[in-house]
Design a protein around this motif. Sequence first.
Motif, PDB file in Angstrom:
ATOM      1  N   ALA A 221       0.614  -1.211   0.008  1.00  0.00           N
ATOM      2  CA  ALA A 221      -0.072  -0.088  -0.014  1.00  0.00           C
ATOM      3  C   ALA A 221       0.893   1.325   0.016  1.00  0.00           C
ATOM      4  O   ALA A 221       0.501   2.313  -0.674  1.00  0.00           O
TER       5      ALA A 221
ATOM      6  N   GLY B 271      -8.482  -0.930   6.809  1.00  0.00           N
ATOM      7  CA  GLY B 271      -9.270  -1.555   5.533  1.00  0.00           C
ATOM      8  C   GLY B 271     -10.269  -0.702   4.765  1.00  0.00           C
ATOM      9  O   GLY B 271     -10.367  -0.543   3.487  1.00  0.00           O
TER      10      GLY B 271
ATOM     11  N   GLY C  49      -8.608   2.923   3.930  1.00  0.00           N
ATOM     12  CA  GLY C  49      -7.572   2.857   2.852  1.00  0.00           C
ATOM     13  C   GLY C  49      -7.953   3.250   1.549  1.00  0.00           C
ATOM     14  O   GLY C  49      -7.482   3.868   0.784  1.00  0.00           O
TER      15      GLY C  49
ATOM     16  N   THR D  34      -1.281   5.980   6.631  1.00  0.00           N
ATOM     17  CA  THR D  34      -1.105   4.507   6.871  1.00  0.00           C
ATOM     18  C   THR D  34      -0.111   4.151   7.595  1.00  0.00           C
ATOM     19  O   THR D  34      -0.155   3.292   8.354  1.00  0.00           O
TER      20      THR D  34
ATOM     21  N   TYR E 208      -7.482  -3.213  -0.018  1.00  0.00           N
ATOM     22  CA  TYR E 208      -7.701  -2.979   1.139  1.00  0.00           C
ATOM     23  C   TYR E 208      -8.513  -3.677   1.910  1.00  0.00           C
ATOM     24  O   TYR E 208      -8.490  -4.114   3.030  1.00  0.00           O
TER      25      TYR E 208
END
Length: 247
Positions: free
Chosen positions: A40, A115, A118, A132, A220
């Motif tokens: 990510a 999750g 994101g 993050t 995510y």
Amino acid sequence: MPARYARFLVGRHRSVAANRQLGWLLAFVAGAINAGGFLAVQQYTSHVTGMVSAVADNVVLQRFDLVIDGLVAVLSFLLGAMCSALLVNFARRRAMASEYALPLLFEAALILCFGLMGARLASFEALLLPFTVVLLCFIMGLQNAVVTKLSGAVIRTTHMTGIVTDLGIELGKLVYWNADRDAQPLVRADRDRMKVLGGLLLAFLLGGLTGAFGFKQFGYGFTVPIAVLLAVVSLVPAWDDLGRRRP
């Protein structure tokens, strides 16, 4: 998951077997979040050693924006560990069954937050990266502290350097040839400890593979089943506390 096993796994009364099994589970979670988080934001968030080294490098290179980023990441990990200690000691002083479940419930909520948010932040890279990194570092600090407290600093789950070092020491003992059997003490490997260390390393690797594959395939959303797993394990002791306080 049967309630009895959940109480065994994360209940306040600890055993060697419970510590090991919970350690393997959380090593899997840490591996998944660390690997998925890297895809990510292109940064691992469980290795404070690397963060501190990066701060030193960037000071010399005069990349002070990256120095600040590194310091914030270390601070987030530190605050996560502090939060875990606060939750554990709060529950311990009140003899709560969820002494160790509370930090894990909080971790599950934060993973779910990562999750769900994101995907929304992905289109705003300026917000996604710092949010993050801070969140994942906090999660890793939170988890590492709770496992350290419940196992008496015997088990760590978010970084494998110490695990591999200890495993190497035991393997060195295993292959050592005691030429003089009369000399005491004999060099002997602790096979039980090797099993624990090997299990932690394997669980972290499998978690990493799962997290990397999950993020690649589902984005995510791969964090949702991980958060649910942690929540299911931790809810039983918390529910016991609620039942005990009902009139």
